[in-house]
Design a protein around this motif. Structure first.
Motif, short mmCIF file in Angstrom:
data_model
loop_
_atom_site.label_atom_id
_atom_site.label_comp_id
_atom_site.label_asym_id
_atom_site.label_seq_id
_atom_site.Cartn_x
_atom_site.Cartn_y
_atom_site.Cartn_z
N LEU A 66 3.23 -5.78 -9.34
CA LEU A 66 3.46 -4.41 -8.93
C LEU A 66 2.82 -3.52 -9.99
O LEU A 66 3.12 -3.65 -11.17
N LEU A 67 1.95 -2.63 -9.56
CA LEU A 67 1.25 -1.76 -10.49
C LEU A 67 2.09 -0.50 -10.71
O LEU A 67 2.12 0.40 -9.87
N PHE A 68 2.79 -0.47 -11.83
CA PHE A 68 3.74 0.63 -12.05
C PHE A 68 3.11 1.81 -12.78
O PHE A 68 3.17 2.94 -12.31
N ASP A 69 2.50 1.55 -13.95
CA ASP A 69 1.95 2.67 -14.72
C ASP A 69 0.91 2.15 -15.70
O ASP A 69 1.25 1.75 -16.81
N VAL A 70 -0.34 2.12 -15.29
CA VAL A 70 -1.41 1.64 -16.15
C VAL A 70 -2.54 2.66 -16.21
O VAL A 70 -2.62 3.57 -15.37
N ASP A 71 -3.40 2.49 -17.19
CA ASP A 71 -4.61 3.31 -17.31
C ASP A 71 -5.60 2.81 -16.27
O ASP A 71 -6.22 1.75 -16.44
N ILE A 88 2.59 3.12 -8.99
CA ILE A 88 3.84 3.42 -8.30
C ILE A 88 4.49 4.65 -8.90
O ILE A 88 5.05 5.49 -8.19
N SER A 89 4.40 4.78 -10.23
CA SER A 89 5.07 5.89 -10.92
C SER A 89 4.61 7.26 -10.42
O SER A 89 5.36 8.23 -10.49
N GLU A 90 3.39 7.31 -9.90
CA GLU A 90 2.86 8.59 -9.43
C GLU A 90 3.43 9.01 -8.08
O GLU A 90 3.22 10.15 -7.64
N HIS A 91 4.16 8.11 -7.42
CA HIS A 91 4.68 8.39 -6.08
C HIS A 91 6.19 8.44 -6.04
O HIS A 91 6.78 8.50 -4.96
N LEU A 92 6.86 8.43 -7.20
CA LEU A 92 8.30 8.52 -7.26
C LEU A 92 8.74 9.98 -7.22
O LEU A 92 7.97 10.89 -7.55
N MET A 95 0.84 -1.20 0.00
CA MET A 95 0.00 0.00 0.00
C MET A 95 0.88 1.25 0.00
O MET A 95 1.94 1.27 0.62
N VAL A 96 0.43 2.28 -0.69
CA VAL A 96 1.07 3.59 -0.66
C VAL A 96 -0.02 4.61 -0.35
O VAL A 96 -0.98 4.74 -1.12
N GLU A 97 0.13 5.28 0.79
CA GLU A 97 -0.86 6.28 1.21
C GLU A 97 -2.27 5.68 1.20
O GLU A 97 -3.23 6.33 0.77
N GLY A 98 -2.38 4.44 1.63
CA GLY A 98 -3.69 3.79 1.72
C GLY A 98 -4.22 3.22 0.43
O GLY A 98 -5.33 2.70 0.39
N LEU A 99 -3.43 3.30 -0.64
CA LEU A 99 -3.86 2.80 -1.94
C LEU A 99 -3.04 1.57 -2.32
O LEU A 99 -1.83 1.50 -2.06
#
Length: 203
Positions: A25-30, A60-64, A1-5
């Motif tokens: 691992l969900l990196f960058d999807v629509d 994940i890409s949104e939190h790098l 989880m990242v920030e509850g997501l």
């Protein structure tokens, strides 16, 4: 989880004292497309498998800290894990790769492995066709149909029970059903419905 997501999902299968565990691992999807393809009518499939916990997800890409492509992320993650656990990179020989490919072809890519041991489930779907509404009910065990029933307001001259009986013992996959129904003059049973439309109604 990242920030509850949720950013990761895992599952495992235990068979004969062996464990197969895999994760994502969900990196960058629509995310809108992801939500659309995961939206399944709960009345369509009813099974006894343990259900995944539905959660809101994020990439994940949104939190790098900065932009990064997936290959760089994979390399960085691998390096981090090796350092944390004193791991060393391994290398597969040509013989290793040949053995892996052979095992995949002979076992892991086969329908029997991927679907033949799936949990028992009941399938139900109502489909509108040019010949009327068709309701398909299937009892499936180990990927094989054990009972089939057809209901609806369609018209036909022959008893639909002939088709229901024919489907028993057939794998619940389109190619197997198409082969099992090959040679059936469908219009005798369900008027104005093509074989493709009937097959679509069973999935």
């Amino acid at each position: 989880m990242v920030e509850g997501l949720k950013i990761s999902g895992n599952a495992q299968h235990i068979h004969k004292q062996r464990v197969l565990h895999h994760g994502t691992l969900l990196f960058d999807v629509d995310l809108e497309m992801l939500a659309a393809v995961l939206l399944v009518d709960p009345a369509k499939y009813t099974d006894k498998a343990i259900q995944s916990i539905r959660s809101r997800v994020t990439n994940i890409s949104e939190h790098l800290v900065g932009p990064m492509d997936v290959e760089t992320f994979m390399d960085d993650l691998t390096t981090h894990i090796r350092k944390a656990h004193a791991g060393k990179p391994g290398h597969l020989s040509a013989d290793d790769r040949a053995a892996i490919e052979d095992l995949a072809e002979q076992k892991y890519r086969r329908w029997e492995w991927n679907f033949g041991s799936s949990p028992e489930y009941n399938f139900r779907r109502v489909t509108r066709t040019p010949g009327g509404t068709i309701e398909v009910c299937l009892d499936v065990r180990d990927g094989v149909i054990h009972a089939a029933r057809f209901y609806g307001d369609y018209f036909g001259k022959a008893d639909i029970a002939d088709i229901e009986v024919r489907l028993v013992g057939c794998q619940h996959r389109r190619s197997a059903l198409q082969k099992r129904l090959d040679g059936v003059f469908l219009t005798n049973y369900i008027k104005d419905v093509s074989m493709d439309q009937l097959l679509d109604a069973m999935f």
